[in-house]
Write a protein that holds these residues in place. Structure first.
Motif, PDB file in Angstrom:
ATOM      1  N   PRO A 175       0.839  -1.204   0.000  1.00 43.20           N
ATOM      2  CA  PRO A 175       0.000   0.000   0.000  1.00 43.20           C
ATOM      3  C   PRO A 175       0.873   1.252   0.000  1.00 43.20           C
ATOM      4  O   PRO A 175       2.077   1.188   0.251  1.00 43.20           O
ATOM      5  N   ARG A 176       0.243   2.381  -0.250  1.00 41.48           N
ATOM      6  CA  ARG A 176       0.974   3.645  -0.195  1.00 41.48           C
ATOM      7  C   ARG A 176       1.455   3.909   1.225  1.00 41.48           C
ATOM      8  O   ARG A 176       0.840   3.473   2.191  1.00 41.48           O
TER       9      ARG A 176
ATOM     10  N   GLU B 120      -7.414   1.308   0.844  1.00 41.56           N
ATOM     11  CA  GLU B 120      -6.014   1.179   0.412  1.00 41.56           C
ATOM     12  C   GLU B 120      -5.645  -0.287   0.202  1.00 41.56           C
ATOM     13  O   GLU B 120      -4.968  -0.639  -0.764  1.00 41.56           O
TER      14      GLU B 120
ATOM     15  N   LEU C 274      -7.991   2.738   5.260  1.00 46.12           N
ATOM     16  CA  LEU C 274      -7.054   1.620   5.194  1.00 46.12           C
ATOM     17  C   LEU C 274      -7.659   0.456   4.432  1.00 46.12           C
ATOM     18  O   LEU C 274      -6.973  -0.195   3.641  1.00 46.12           O
TER      19      LEU C 274
ATOM     20  N   VAL D 247      -1.611   8.006   3.298  1.00 45.99           N
ATOM     21  CA  VAL D 247      -2.991   7.997   2.816  1.00 45.99           C
ATOM     22  C   VAL D 247      -3.679   9.227   3.401  1.00 45.99           C
ATOM     23  O   VAL D 247      -3.803   9.358   4.620  1.00 45.99           O
TER      24      VAL D 247
ATOM     25  N   THR E 151      -6.584  -1.770  -3.047  1.00 45.68           N
ATOM     26  CA  THR E 151      -5.792  -1.433  -4.235  1.00 45.68           C
ATOM     27  C   THR E 151      -4.756  -2.521  -4.531  1.00 45.68           C
ATOM     28  O   THR E 151      -4.191  -2.545  -5.622  1.00 45.68           O
TER      29      THR E 151
END
Length: 187
Positions: A7-8, A125, A122, A11, A128
């Motif tokens: 994940p990034r 996210e 979250l 966020v 993704t």
């Protein structure tokens, strides 16, 4: 070998951000956050007993290593002014297609929808990531505040059973697991 998808690290949630822990750079702030939250967490978190600065140092070290390994994604919940509001994480359990989310807040940050919004961000996210099919939230049956988060977000309760580890001081020893399935691709 293809690079691991993660994940990034940041966020944006509007008036707060989920930010990957920055290792030992966050030691003082994370230690203060935990210490100020000790009594608030004590009824529900067994790890808080005996927690100290060295425990926080170890947490930050493990967080960095487990992020790199793609096992656990720990985030600080950070206000717009940089103050730490709490923590949230996604961790892989038995089924890597369904990470579990966890969260807690400083007592001054509760009651404002921050945990719900952080968990929603979250979860989004995690969706993704190509292999994630669902996310789960688990809590002790007696922790009604924690139960409100998945309920508000449309998670479905999927099971109840004995906790795998020791019950927290205020806990019932019964774990409630909620699940949210990946939204359809066209939504």
């Amino acid at each position: 070998m293809a690079p691991m998808v993660r994940p990034r690290e940041t966020v944006d949630c509007g008036d707060f951000t989920l930010r990957r822990w920055r290792g030992q750079e966050d030691l003082a702030a994370a230690t203060a956050l935990i210490e100020e939250s000790r009594e608030h967490l004590r009824p529900w978190e067994t790890w808080i007993i005996g927690h100290d600065e060295e425990s926080t140092r170890g947490f930050l070290t493990r967080s960095a290593a487990r992020w790199e390994a793609g096992e656990v994604f720990n985030y600080a919940v950070v206000a717009g002014d940089g103050a730490l509001l709490g923590m949230c994480q996604a961790y892989l359990g038995v089924d890597p297609r369904g990470p579990r989310l966890g969260y807690w807040l400083h007592p001054a940050a509760t009651g404002r929808g921050i945990a719900t919004r952080a968990a929603a961000a979250l979860a989004a996210e995690m969706f993704t990531l190509p292999d994630v099919r669902y996310v789960e939230i688990a809590h002790d049956l007696a922790n009604t505040a924690s139960a409100a988060v998945p309920r508000r977000l449309g998670f479905a309760e999927v099971r109840r059973g004995p906790l795998a580890g020791p019950a927290a001081p205020a806990g019932s020893g019964i774990e409630v697991v909620w699940r949210l399935e990946r939204p359809p691709a066209n939504s």
